[in-house]
Design an enzyme around this catalytic site. Sequence first.
Site, PDB file in Angstrom:
ATOM      1  N   GLU A  16     -22.635  -6.265  -1.309  1.00 56.32           N
ATOM      2  CA  GLU A  16     -21.646  -6.914  -1.268  1.00 56.32           C
ATOM      3  C   GLU A  16     -21.334  -8.025  -0.313  1.00 56.32           C
ATOM      4  O   GLU A  16     -21.696  -7.726   1.008  1.00 56.32           O
ATOM      5  CB  GLU A  16     -20.287  -5.802  -1.143  1.00 56.32           C
ATOM      6  CG  GLU A  16     -19.109  -6.288  -1.158  1.00 56.32           C
ATOM      7  CD  GLU A  16     -17.878  -5.334  -0.680  1.00 56.32           C
ATOM      8  OE1 GLU A  16     -17.549  -4.553  -1.698  1.00 56.32           O
ATOM      9  OE2 GLU A  16     -17.086  -5.650   0.186  1.00 56.32           O
ATOM     10  N   THR A  47     -16.402 -10.268  -3.319  1.00 61.71           N
ATOM     11  CA  THR A  47     -15.018  -9.912  -3.286  1.00 61.71           C
ATOM     12  C   THR A  47     -14.145 -10.672  -3.886  1.00 61.71           C
ATOM     13  O   THR A  47     -14.311 -12.196  -3.785  1.00 61.71           O
ATOM     14  CB  THR A  47     -14.637  -9.474  -2.013  1.00 61.71           C
ATOM     15  OG1 THR A  47     -14.708 -10.470  -1.030  1.00 61.71           O
ATOM     16  CG2 THR A  47     -15.515  -8.298  -1.500  1.00 61.71           C
ATOM     17  N   GLY A 107      -5.977  -3.909  -7.256  1.00 59.49           N
ATOM     18  CA  GLY A 107      -6.136  -4.574  -5.850  1.00 59.49           C
ATOM     19  C   GLY A 107      -4.800  -3.827  -4.986  1.00 59.49           C
ATOM     20  O   GLY A 107      -4.189  -3.262  -5.499  1.00 59.49           O
ATOM     21  N   ASP A 108      -5.076  -4.094  -3.534  1.00 57.96           N
ATOM     22  CA  ASP A 108      -4.021  -3.570  -3.008  1.00 57.96           C
ATOM     23  C   ASP A 108      -2.956  -4.604  -2.827  1.00 57.96           C
ATOM     24  O   ASP A 108      -3.031  -5.634  -2.907  1.00 57.96           O
ATOM     25  CB  ASP A 108      -4.560  -3.565  -1.233  1.00 57.96           C
ATOM     26  CG  ASP A 108      -5.598  -2.329  -0.973  1.00 57.96           C
ATOM     27  OD1 ASP A 108      -5.194  -1.404  -1.643  1.00 57.96           O
ATOM     28  OD2 ASP A 108      -6.484  -2.553  -0.515  1.00 57.96           O
ATOM     29  N   LYS A 164      -9.982   5.417 -16.830  1.00 56.88           N
ATOM     30  CA  LYS A 164     -10.620   4.157 -16.570  1.00 56.88           C
ATOM     31  C   LYS A 164     -11.911   4.325 -17.487  1.00 56.88           C
ATOM     32  O   LYS A 164     -12.301   3.347 -17.990  1.00 56.88           O
ATOM     33  CB  LYS A 164     -10.912   3.818 -15.034  1.00 56.88           C
ATOM     34  CG  LYS A 164      -9.689   3.368 -14.037  1.00 56.88           C
ATOM     35  CD  LYS A 164      -9.980   2.699 -12.936  1.00 56.88           C
ATOM     36  CE  LYS A 164     -10.127   3.589 -11.919  1.00 56.88           C
ATOM     37  NZ  LYS A 164     -10.136   2.809 -10.563  1.00 56.88           N
TER      38      LYS A 164
END
Length: 292
Positions: A16, A47, A107-108, A164
Amino acid sequence: MKVTEIMRRKMCFSFEVFPPKAEQPLEPLLQTLEHLYRYEPDFVSCTYGAGGTNAGRNVAFCQAIKESGRTIPVTHYTCIGNSREQIKADLQRYLSLSVDHILALRGDFPKGWTETMGDFDYANELVEFIKENFPQFTIAVAGYPEKHFQAPSLEADIAHLRVKQDAGADFIMTQLCYDLDQFRRWMEKIRQAGIHLPIDAGVMPVLTKEPTIRMAVSNGSAVPRELAELIARYGENPEDFKKAGKEYTVRLIYEFVNAGIDGLHIYTLNRWQDVSEILEASGIRGKIRSGE
Ligand code: FAD
């Protein structure tokens, strides 16, 4: 080739990275990528700032990975602040660049927000939308071995993960976790809950004291005794801390691999030198490649 096909054949290996800010050049990250390619990652994920801040750099970077022809780009993407129309436009853009792997996230919430302020409240709705409108995508979703910090219980969080899967997710990418006993328990529990998706385990290298503590705490993740001792012993000496942290990360990598995961995903923090040292010390890339 799809990441899920790779996972069916062998253990997947990936990195990542995060894109630079809008005003900063892409070049250093492209150089980082060149160094990471040495380890022949099956995919590199990039990201995405919740709310789409900096989305342009994410797209440019995914495009650069695709054009390199060296690996599969997996873009992260969030529901935050996004309407259906905006999501459609964004996903079409990725597909126009042949970027067809996505980590679908809620998402935050940005500071002061208490909801997504978009058309979707949870990641499962985004998964369903992608599946319906853009079935070309291979879809990853986030999994939380220690439960998501907002979930009332591990069971509730696992039930949401199941939703999900049922919405059409193809594989799970896990949040950082240093507590391998809990990770193994979670694996068992999600299988009991009928979740059969491949598990791509995220490994956060231990390199510096404050970010290690901050990231664990902000995700509601435990700091096991061995890591706490490392922090206590070497916390005042960054060099010694990094050395001990790398050794700890090597042990962690083997614990994950031995837990029966389908993929190993290294959060590089864009620090290719440190990551290279960890990979060289562990010899893990060769072992995964040879299926040892
Ligand atoms: P969801 O699956 O929607 O879950 C969020 C919370 O709601 C959980 O507590 C869940 O149990 C609960 N929930 C889910 N569905 C329901 C429902 N129907 N009813 C009630 N409760 C429900 N963030 C970024 O902004 N950018 C990134 O690039 C990024 N990359 C990440 C990569 C990985 C591998 C991981 C694990 C996380 C990443 N995150 C990123 C963080 C992520 O966005 C946050 O953890 C976020 O708070 C939750 O996202 P989610 O997709 O898991 O949400």
